[in-house]
Motif scaffolding. Structure first.
Motif, PDB file in Angstrom:
ATOM      1  N   ASP A 185      -0.860   6.618   1.601  1.00 21.15           N
ATOM      2  CA  ASP A 185      -1.493   6.666   0.532  1.00 21.15           C
ATOM      3  C   ASP A 185      -1.098   5.592  -0.237  1.00 21.15           C
ATOM      4  OD1 ASP A 185      -1.311   7.020  -2.859  1.00 21.15           O
ATOM      5  OD2 ASP A 185      -2.836   8.143  -2.173  1.00 21.15           O
ATOM      6  N   ALA A 186      -1.896   4.238  -0.622  1.00 20.86           N
ATOM      7  CA  ALA A 186      -1.310   2.967  -0.978  1.00 20.86           C
ATOM      8  C   ALA A 186      -0.584   3.140  -2.185  1.00 20.86           C
ATOM      9  CB  ALA A 186      -2.590   2.052  -1.170  1.00 20.86           C
ATOM     10  N   ALA A 187      -1.026   3.603  -3.182  1.00 17.14           N
ATOM     11  CA  ALA A 187      -0.360   3.774  -4.493  1.00 17.14           C
ATOM     12  C   ALA A 187       1.249   4.585  -4.276  1.00 17.14           C
ATOM     13  CB  ALA A 187      -0.878   4.768  -5.347  1.00 17.14           C
ATOM     14  N   ARG A 188       1.392   5.705  -3.281  1.00 12.94           N
ATOM     15  CA  ARG A 188       2.615   6.359  -3.109  1.00 12.94           C
ATOM     16  C   ARG A 188       3.440   5.406  -2.391  1.00 12.94           C
ATOM     17  NH1 ARG A 188       0.451  12.568  -1.790  1.00 12.94           N
ATOM     18  NH2 ARG A 188       0.239  13.435  -4.147  1.00 12.94           N
ATOM     19  N   ARG A 189       2.922   4.849  -1.206  1.00 14.47           N
ATOM     20  CA  ARG A 189       3.617   4.037  -0.640  1.00 14.47           C
ATOM     21  C   ARG A 189       4.340   2.668  -1.251  1.00 14.47           C
ATOM     22  NH1 ARG A 189       1.607   0.897   5.087  1.00 14.47           N
ATOM     23  NH2 ARG A 189       3.703   0.116   5.548  1.00 14.47           N
ATOM     24  N   ALA A 190       3.513   2.223  -2.134  1.00  5.43           N
ATOM     25  CA  ALA A 190       4.103   0.973  -3.054  1.00  5.43           C
ATOM     26  C   ALA A 190       5.296   1.715  -3.938  1.00  5.43           C
ATOM     27  CB  ALA A 190       2.997   0.562  -3.917  1.00  5.43           C
ATOM     28  N   GLU A 191       5.159   2.798  -4.212  1.00  8.13           N
ATOM     29  CA  GLU A 191       6.470   3.056  -5.187  1.00  8.13           C
ATOM     30  C   GLU A 191       7.438   3.580  -4.531  1.00  8.13           C
ATOM     31  OE1 GLU A 191       5.240   6.660  -7.457  1.00  8.13           O
ATOM     32  OE2 GLU A 191       3.686   5.825  -8.644  1.00  8.13           O
ATOM     33  N   TYR A 192       7.265   4.285  -2.951  1.00  3.75           N
ATOM     34  CA  TYR A 192       8.176   4.430  -2.362  1.00  3.75           C
ATOM     35  C   TYR A 192       9.037   3.142  -1.883  1.00  3.75           C
ATOM     36  CZ  TYR A 192      10.584   6.107   2.070  1.00  3.75           C
ATOM     37  OH  TYR A 192      11.597   6.425   2.866  1.00  3.75           O
ATOM     38  N   ASP A 193       8.291   2.200  -1.247  1.00  2.99           N
ATOM     39  CA  ASP A 193       8.797   0.998  -0.786  1.00  2.99           C
ATOM     40  C   ASP A 193       9.711   0.236  -1.728  1.00  2.99           C
ATOM     41  OD1 ASP A 193       7.650   1.351   1.577  1.00  2.99           O
ATOM     42  OD2 ASP A 193       6.037  -0.246   1.221  1.00  2.99           O
ATOM     43  N   HIS A 194       9.078   0.359  -2.987  1.00  8.02           N
ATOM     44  CA  HIS A 194      10.043   0.078  -4.111  1.00  8.02           C
ATOM     45  C   HIS A 194      11.240   0.646  -4.198  1.00  8.02           C
ATOM     46  CE1 HIS A 194      11.223  -2.016  -8.088  1.00  8.02           C
ATOM     47  NE2 HIS A 194      11.325  -0.662  -8.596  1.00  8.02           N
ATOM     48  N   LEU A 195      11.363   1.810  -4.020  1.00  9.58           N
ATOM     49  CA  LEU A 195      12.746   2.583  -3.972  1.00  9.58           C
ATOM     50  C   LEU A 195      13.301   2.369  -2.775  1.00  9.58           C
ATOM     51  CD1 LEU A 195      14.039   4.938  -5.543  1.00  9.58           C
ATOM     52  CD2 LEU A 195      12.771   6.602  -4.087  1.00  9.58           C
ATOM     53  N   ARG A 196      12.861   2.198  -1.648  1.00  8.70           N
ATOM     54  CA  ARG A 196      13.634   2.054  -0.750  1.00  8.70           C
ATOM     55  C   ARG A 196      14.333   0.551  -0.552  1.00  8.70           C
ATOM     56  NH1 ARG A 196      12.621   0.153   4.786  1.00  8.70           N
ATOM     57  NH2 ARG A 196      13.469   1.445   6.270  1.00  8.70           N
ATOM     58  N   ALA A 197      13.653  -0.345  -1.127  1.00  8.35           N
ATOM     59  CA  ALA A 197      13.971  -1.752  -1.217  1.00  8.35           C
ATOM     60  C   ALA A 197      15.409  -1.755  -1.999  1.00  8.35           C
ATOM     61  CB  ALA A 197      13.014  -2.483  -1.751  1.00  8.35           C
ATOM     62  N   SER A 198      15.805  -0.756  -2.867  1.00  7.72           N
ATOM     63  CA  SER A 198      17.016  -0.805  -3.543  1.00  7.72           C
ATOM     64  C   SER A 198      18.202  -0.529  -2.664  1.00  7.72           C
ATOM     65  CB  SER A 198      16.926   0.031  -4.636  1.00  7.72           C
ATOM     66  OG  SER A 198      16.899   1.607  -4.163  1.00  7.72           O
ATOM     67  N   GLY A 199      17.981  -0.132  -1.259  1.00 10.10           N
ATOM     68  CA  GLY A 199      19.180   0.162  -0.468  1.00 10.10           C
ATOM     69  C   GLY A 199      19.548   1.572  -0.164  1.00 10.10           C
ATOM     70  N   TYR A 200      18.526   2.446  -0.343  1.00  7.78           N
ATOM     71  CA  TYR A 200      18.576   3.723   0.311  1.00  7.78           C
ATOM     72  C   TYR A 200      18.656   3.792   1.567  1.00  7.78           C
ATOM     73  CZ  TYR A 200      18.966   5.998  -4.439  1.00  7.78           C
ATOM     74  OH  TYR A 200      19.436   6.449  -5.736  1.00  7.78           O
TER      75      TYR A 200
END
Length: 290
Positions: A58-73
């Motif tokens: 899902d494009a919208a969910r993936r964008a949110e998740y990628d934003h979170l993942r980019a924070s270093g988790y």
């Protein structure tokens, strides 16, 4: 709760495109589907793959998740949902799957199941499966029987359904969930596809290529006669308008000509080839050398 790396779950790179993500999910779904796999933890792995695809597919969910993942988790890191995360409240055993079919990590980001906000009724997550069908069934529409969770279901295949599209079976996923059947096409021995256009290759003899004439051509809707123009070269594409897959608009069928040179089986036929060579200014020896 712990952070989940959905890319790691599906076994794809973070820059994987939609096609690669879909292919990875199909592979895991087939491997770990509870009706197929004998592994003790197959159901959990199937649910994990389904959850990962719910996000990365899902494009919208993936964008949110990628934003979170980019924070270093990283996988296994203790995770605290950010303020913008989903509306639902996770609860109970943080590492398992609740009755929605999703983990608390998912629900902490996107809410329970598919709920869209506070106070909305929770909708159970869909169950996904894959169904390969013949091209003829997709062209004309059909009914097919499938086995799901020990039950046999009859599925109506609408005419013109394309690969990647899904059929929703209300309440057939078990526990009040819908079953989403993603459609794929089996490889066809005769036809190729370019979008909704159908491609078929047809061999013709040299004299038909030179002088033109009619040939019979197979289509998904039955055989038709096709006029081959005089002077056609090998590789020429002739269009049969509207003879492709149904749709708005319908696709076309393209007939790709392949010129086949018959092998001589008698002295008279070999002499005919010698005459042809001489007519074009070549000696028999030159023609043989070529």
């Amino acid at each position: 709760m712990q952070f989940k790396d959905y890319y790691q779950v599906l076994g794809v790179a973070p820059d994987a495109d939609e096609k690669a993500i879909k292919a990875a999910f199909r592979r895991l779904a087939r491997k770990y589907h509870p009706d197929v796999s004998k592994e003790a933890d197959a159901e959990d792995k199937f649910k994990a793959a389904n959850e990962a695809y719910e996000v990365l597919g899902d494009a919208a969910r993936r964008a949110e998740y990628d934003h979170l993942r980019a924070s270093g988790y990283r996988p296994g890191d203790e995770f605290q949902p950010p303020p913008w995360a989903g509306q639902g409240q996770g609860g109970g055993g943080f590492e398992g799957f609740g009755d929605s079919g999703f983990s608390d990590f998912f629900e902490s980001l996107f809410g329970r199941g598919r709920s869209a906000g506070p106070g909305r009724a929770r909708t159970p997550a869909d169950v996904r499966a894959h169904l390969d069908i013949d091209l003829e069934a997709a062209y004309a529409g059909s009914r097919q029987r499938i086995d799901v969770n020990g039950r046999t279901l009859e599925v109506k295949i609408p005419a013109g359904i394309a690969p990647g599209q899904s059929i929703r079976l209300k309440g057939q996923g078990g526990n009040g969930r819908d079953l989403l059947l993603e459609i794929g096409y089996r490889r066809h021995p005769l036809y190729e596809l370019e979008g909704r256009d159908v491609i078929v290759r047809r061999q013709i003899p040299p004299w038909l290529a030179v002088f033109g004439g009619k040939i019979e051509v197979p289509t998904l809707g039955g055989n038709v006669n096709l006029n081959v123009p005089a002077g056609s070269d090998g590789g020429r594409r002739l269009r049969l308008r509207g003879r492709g897959m149904p749709g708005t608009p319908a696709g076309d069928q393209f007939v790709v000509l392949e010129i086949q040179t018959p092998k001589p089986s008698s002295e008279a036929q070999r002499e005919a080839y010698r005459d042809l060579a001489r007519a074009f200014g070549a000696s028999v020896e030159d023609a043989a050398a070529e």
